[in-house]
Design a protein around this motif. Sequence first.
Motif, PDB file in Angstrom:
ATOM      1  N   LYS A  26      18.432  50.969  42.159  1.00 11.53           N
ATOM      2  CA  LYS A  26      19.385  51.681  41.312  1.00 11.53           C
ATOM      3  C   LYS A  26      18.833  51.924  39.913  1.00 11.53           C
ATOM      4  CE  LYS A  26      22.652  48.688  41.838  1.00 11.53           C
ATOM      5  NZ  LYS A  26      23.949  47.979  41.711  1.00 11.53           N
ATOM      6  N   ASP A  27      17.828  51.178  39.515  1.00 10.04           N
ATOM      7  CA  ASP A  27      17.308  51.259  38.158  1.00 10.04           C
ATOM      8  C   ASP A  27      15.907  51.860  38.147  1.00 10.04           C
ATOM      9  OD1 ASP A  27      19.600  49.959  37.092  1.00 10.04           O
ATOM     10  OD2 ASP A  27      18.807  48.067  37.848  1.00 10.04           O
ATOM     11  N   ALA A  28      15.306  51.844  36.957  1.00 10.87           N
ATOM     12  CA  ALA A  28      13.932  52.311  36.835  1.00 10.87           C
ATOM     13  C   ALA A  28      13.016  51.403  37.647  1.00 10.87           C
ATOM     14  CB  ALA A  28      13.528  52.303  35.366  1.00 10.87           C
ATOM     15  N   PRO A  29      11.828  51.876  38.019  1.00 10.38           N
ATOM     16  CA  PRO A  29      10.911  51.073  38.830  1.00 10.38           C
ATOM     17  C   PRO A  29      10.706  49.678  38.253  1.00 10.38           C
ATOM     18  CG  PRO A  29      10.070  53.298  38.599  1.00 10.38           C
ATOM     19  CD  PRO A  29      11.280  53.198  37.709  1.00 10.38           C
ATOM     20  N   SER A  30      10.811  48.676  39.114  1.00  9.21           N
ATOM     21  CA  SER A  30      10.689  47.284  38.688  1.00  9.21           C
ATOM     22  C   SER A  30      10.134  46.486  39.845  1.00  9.21           C
ATOM     23  CB  SER A  30      12.060  46.748  38.262  1.00  9.21           C
ATOM     24  OG  SER A  30      11.986  45.403  37.875  1.00  9.21           O
ATOM     25  N   SER A  31       9.620  45.306  39.548  1.00  7.17           N
ATOM     26  CA  SER A  31       9.113  44.430  40.593  1.00  7.17           C
ATOM     27  C   SER A  31       9.600  43.015  40.333  1.00  7.17           C
ATOM     28  CB  SER A  31       7.581  44.473  40.639  1.00  7.17           C
ATOM     29  OG  SER A  31       7.043  44.031  39.407  1.00  7.17           O
ATOM     30  N   VAL A  32       9.526  42.181  41.357  1.00  6.84           N
ATOM     31  CA  VAL A  32       9.913  40.780  41.239  1.00  6.84           C
ATOM     32  C   VAL A  32       8.727  39.990  40.703  1.00  6.84           C
ATOM     33  CG1 VAL A  32      10.713  38.741  42.474  1.00  6.84           C
ATOM     34  CG2 VAL A  32      11.560  40.999  43.123  1.00  6.84           C
ATOM     35  N   SER A  33       8.916  39.313  39.560  1.00  8.60           N
ATOM     36  CA  SER A  33       7.844  38.527  38.960  1.00  8.60           C
ATOM     37  C   SER A  33       7.739  37.146  39.580  1.00  8.60           C
ATOM     38  CB  SER A  33       8.085  38.379  37.452  1.00  8.60           C
ATOM     39  OG  SER A  33       8.236  39.622  36.836  1.00  8.60           O
ATOM     40  N   ARG A  34       8.882  36.502  39.827  1.00  7.67           N
ATOM     41  CA  ARG A  34       8.876  35.134  40.336  1.00  7.67           C
ATOM     42  C   ARG A  34      10.193  34.848  41.063  1.00  7.67           C
ATOM     43  NH1 ARG A  34       5.056  31.649  37.936  1.00  7.67           N
ATOM     44  NH2 ARG A  34       4.379  33.606  37.026  1.00  7.67           N
ATOM     45  N   VAL A  35      10.129  34.035  42.096  1.00  6.54           N
ATOM     46  CA  VAL A  35      11.309  33.559  42.813  1.00  6.54           C
ATOM     47  C   VAL A  35      11.236  32.046  42.880  1.00  6.54           C
ATOM     48  CG1 VAL A  35      12.550  33.542  45.017  1.00  6.54           C
ATOM     49  CG2 VAL A  35      11.529  35.659  44.200  1.00  6.54           C
ATOM     50  N   THR A  36      12.360  31.367  42.656  1.00  5.65           N
ATOM     51  CA  THR A  36      12.367  29.903  42.708  1.00  5.65           C
ATOM     52  C   THR A  36      13.686  29.410  43.277  1.00  5.65           C
ATOM     53  OG1 THR A  36      11.947  27.900  41.403  1.00  5.65           O
ATOM     54  CG2 THR A  36      13.346  29.574  40.390  1.00  5.65           C
ATOM     55  N   TRP A  37      13.676  28.182  43.774  1.00  3.73           N
ATOM     56  CA  TRP A  37      14.867  27.561  44.367  1.00  3.73           C
ATOM     57  C   TRP A  37      15.362  26.426  43.488  1.00  3.73           C
ATOM     58  CZ3 TRP A  37      17.236  29.593  48.515  1.00  3.73           C
ATOM     59  CH2 TRP A  37      16.498  30.494  49.299  1.00  3.73           C
ATOM     60  N   SER A  38      16.664  26.229  43.487  1.00  2.00           N
ATOM     61  CA  SER A  38      17.231  25.053  42.836  1.00  2.00           C
ATOM     62  C   SER A  38      16.833  23.809  43.635  1.00  2.00           C
ATOM     63  CB  SER A  38      18.751  25.165  42.757  1.00  2.00           C
ATOM     64  OG  SER A  38      19.315  25.215  44.054  1.00  2.00           O
ATOM     65  N   ALA A  46      15.673  34.816  40.751  1.00  5.30           N
ATOM     66  CA  ALA A  46      14.611  35.825  40.785  1.00  5.30           C
ATOM     67  C   ALA A  46      14.433  36.428  39.404  1.00  5.30           C
ATOM     68  CB  ALA A  46      14.944  36.920  41.792  1.00  5.30           C
ATOM     69  N   ALA A  47      13.176  36.528  38.958  1.00  4.09           N
ATOM     70  CA  ALA A  47      12.833  37.151  37.679  1.00  4.09           C
ATOM     71  C   ALA A  47      12.199  38.501  37.955  1.00  4.09           C
ATOM     72  CB  ALA A  47      11.865  36.267  36.899  1.00  4.09           C
ATOM     73  N   PHE A  48      12.535  39.483  37.115  1.00  2.00           N
ATOM     74  CA  PHE A  48      12.064  40.849  37.321  1.00  2.00           C
ATOM     75  C   PHE A  48      11.117  41.290  36.207  1.00  2.00           C
ATOM     76  CE2 PHE A  48      15.908  40.607  39.763  1.00  2.00           C
ATOM     77  CZ  PHE A  48      15.699  41.426  40.857  1.00  2.00           C
ATOM     78  N   SER A  49      10.306  42.293  36.516  1.00  2.00           N
ATOM     79  CA  SER A  49       9.389  42.851  35.530  1.00  2.00           C
ATOM     80  C   SER A  49      10.117  43.716  34.513  1.00  2.00           C
ATOM     81  CB  SER A  49       8.312  43.695  36.231  1.00  2.00           C
ATOM     82  OG  SER A  49       8.900  44.797  36.900  1.00  2.00           O
ATOM     83  N   LYS A  50      11.421  43.848  34.667  1.00  2.00           N
ATOM     84  CA  LYS A  50      12.212  44.643  33.740  1.00  2.00           C
ATOM     85  C   LYS A  50      13.382  43.815  33.205  1.00  2.00           C
ATOM     86  CE  LYS A  50      15.110  48.716  33.330  1.00  2.00           C
ATOM     87  NZ  LYS A  50      15.939  49.694  34.066  1.00  2.00           N
ATOM     88  N   ASP A  71      20.682  39.966  31.464  1.00  2.00           N
ATOM     89  CA  ASP A  71      19.690  40.723  30.697  1.00  2.00           C
ATOM     90  C   ASP A  71      19.003  39.704  29.798  1.00  2.00           C
ATOM     91  OD1 ASP A  71      18.215  42.456  29.219  1.00  2.00           O
ATOM     92  OD2 ASP A  71      19.869  43.750  28.639  1.00  2.00           O
ATOM     93  N   ALA A  72      17.900  39.124  30.278  1.00  2.00           N
ATOM     94  CA  ALA A  72      17.387  37.876  29.723  1.00  2.00           C
ATOM     95  C   ALA A  72      16.401  38.049  28.579  1.00  2.00           C
ATOM     96  CB  ALA A  72      16.744  37.049  30.836  1.00  2.00           C
ATOM     97  N   HIS A  73      15.501  39.022  28.677  1.00  2.00           N
ATOM     98  CA  HIS A  73      14.433  39.157  27.688  1.00  2.00           C
ATOM     99  C   HIS A  73      14.204  40.626  27.348  1.00  2.00           C
ATOM    100  CE1 HIS A  73      12.852  34.973  27.715  1.00  2.00           C
ATOM    101  NE2 HIS A  73      13.389  34.957  28.918  1.00  2.00           N
ATOM    102  N   VAL A  74      13.502  40.842  26.252  1.00  2.00           N
ATOM    103  CA  VAL A  74      13.043  42.186  25.906  1.00  2.00           C
ATOM    104  C   VAL A  74      11.700  42.386  26.611  1.00  2.00           C
ATOM    105  CG1 VAL A  74      12.337  43.747  24.065  1.00  2.00           C
ATOM    106  CG2 VAL A  74      14.203  42.125  23.679  1.00  2.00           C
ATOM    107  N   GLY A  75      11.663  43.265  27.586  1.00  2.00           N
ATOM    108  CA  GLY A  75      10.471  43.414  28.410  1.00  2.00           C
ATOM    109  C   GLY A  75      10.571  42.558  29.657  1.00  2.00           C
ATOM    110  N   ALA A  76       9.443  42.345  30.285  1.00  2.00           N
ATOM    111  CA  ALA A  76       9.416  41.646  31.570  1.00  2.00           C
ATOM    112  C   ALA A  76       9.803  40.169  31.429  1.00  2.00           C
ATOM    113  CB  ALA A  76       8.019  41.743  32.186  1.00  2.00           C
ATOM    114  N   VAL A  77      10.448  39.648  32.473  1.00  2.00           N
ATOM    115  CA  VAL A  77      10.668  38.207  32.613  1.00  2.00           C
ATOM    116  C   VAL A  77       9.549  37.687  33.505  1.00  2.00           C
ATOM    117  CG1 VAL A  77      12.279  36.392  33.252  1.00  2.00           C
ATOM    118  CG2 VAL A  77      13.149  38.605  32.467  1.00  2.00           C
TER     119      VAL A  77
END
Length: 214
Positions: A26-38, A46-50, A71-77
Motif C-alpha cells: 500500500k505504501d512506497a517501496p519498502s523492505s523488511v530489515s529485521r524480524v524478531t520474536w518475543s 518486524a522492522a522496515f526500511s521505511k 512510525d518509529a524513526h526518521v528513515g529506515a528502522v
Amino acid sequence: MSSQESSFVTLGQRVLANPLKASVAKDAPSSVSRVTWSPDGTLCGAAFSKNLINLYADAGPNDLRQQLGIDAHVGAVNDIAFAHPNKQPCIVTCGEDKLLKVWDLTGRKLFNFEGHEASVYSICPHQKENIQFTFSTAIDGKIKAWLYDNMRSGVDYDAPGHWCITMLYNAEGSRLFSCGTGKDGDSFLVEWNESEGAIKRTYAGFRKKSAGVV
C-alpha cells in the motif's frame, strides 16, 4: 531442527508472506530489515526500511494479527528487539536517524537514547543481575551500552572492521559475541570481555573479501 523451531520458521514465513506484504504494497517501496520474536513466542516484531515497525500476535494456527504499528524513526528502522526494563515488556528499535528508542507494547515511547554519530545498525538488550542495558552498534563501527536509568552510554569502543556488526549473548547470558564485516570485505566473529571493552577471542574461518555483510 526441533518442532518448536520449525513452527517458528513457518510462522515467520507466514508473517512475511501475508500481512507484511499487504501493508508494504500500500505504501512506497519498502523492505523488511529485521524480524524478531518475543521470549515467550507469542509476539513477532518486524522492522522496515521505511521508518515503520509492526507488531504481530499469534492468535492461533494460521492466524497472525497485526497488533501495533509505529512510525518509529526518521528513515529506515535497522533493528528491533524485545526487552524488559524494570520488568516491563518493551520493544527496542534503532535506525538511520542515529537513535535508539524504547516503546511499551501499546506504542508509547518510554526512552530515547542519543549519542551515536552514524546510523545505528543493531541492538542487543541484556540483563546482568539487576542491571538492565542495551548494546548498540553503528555503521561507523562504534559500540555503546545504554543504561535505562540515566539514558547515557556506559561504554564506547570500536568493533573489528569499523563497520556493521551484530552482537548477541549466549543462551546463559554469560558470554558476549559479535559478528560483522568491514568495508574492505573482511568478516569477523569475536568474543568480548564486556567489562573491559576488549576482544577476548577471535574465531577464524570466514572467506576473504565477503561481497555482503555477515
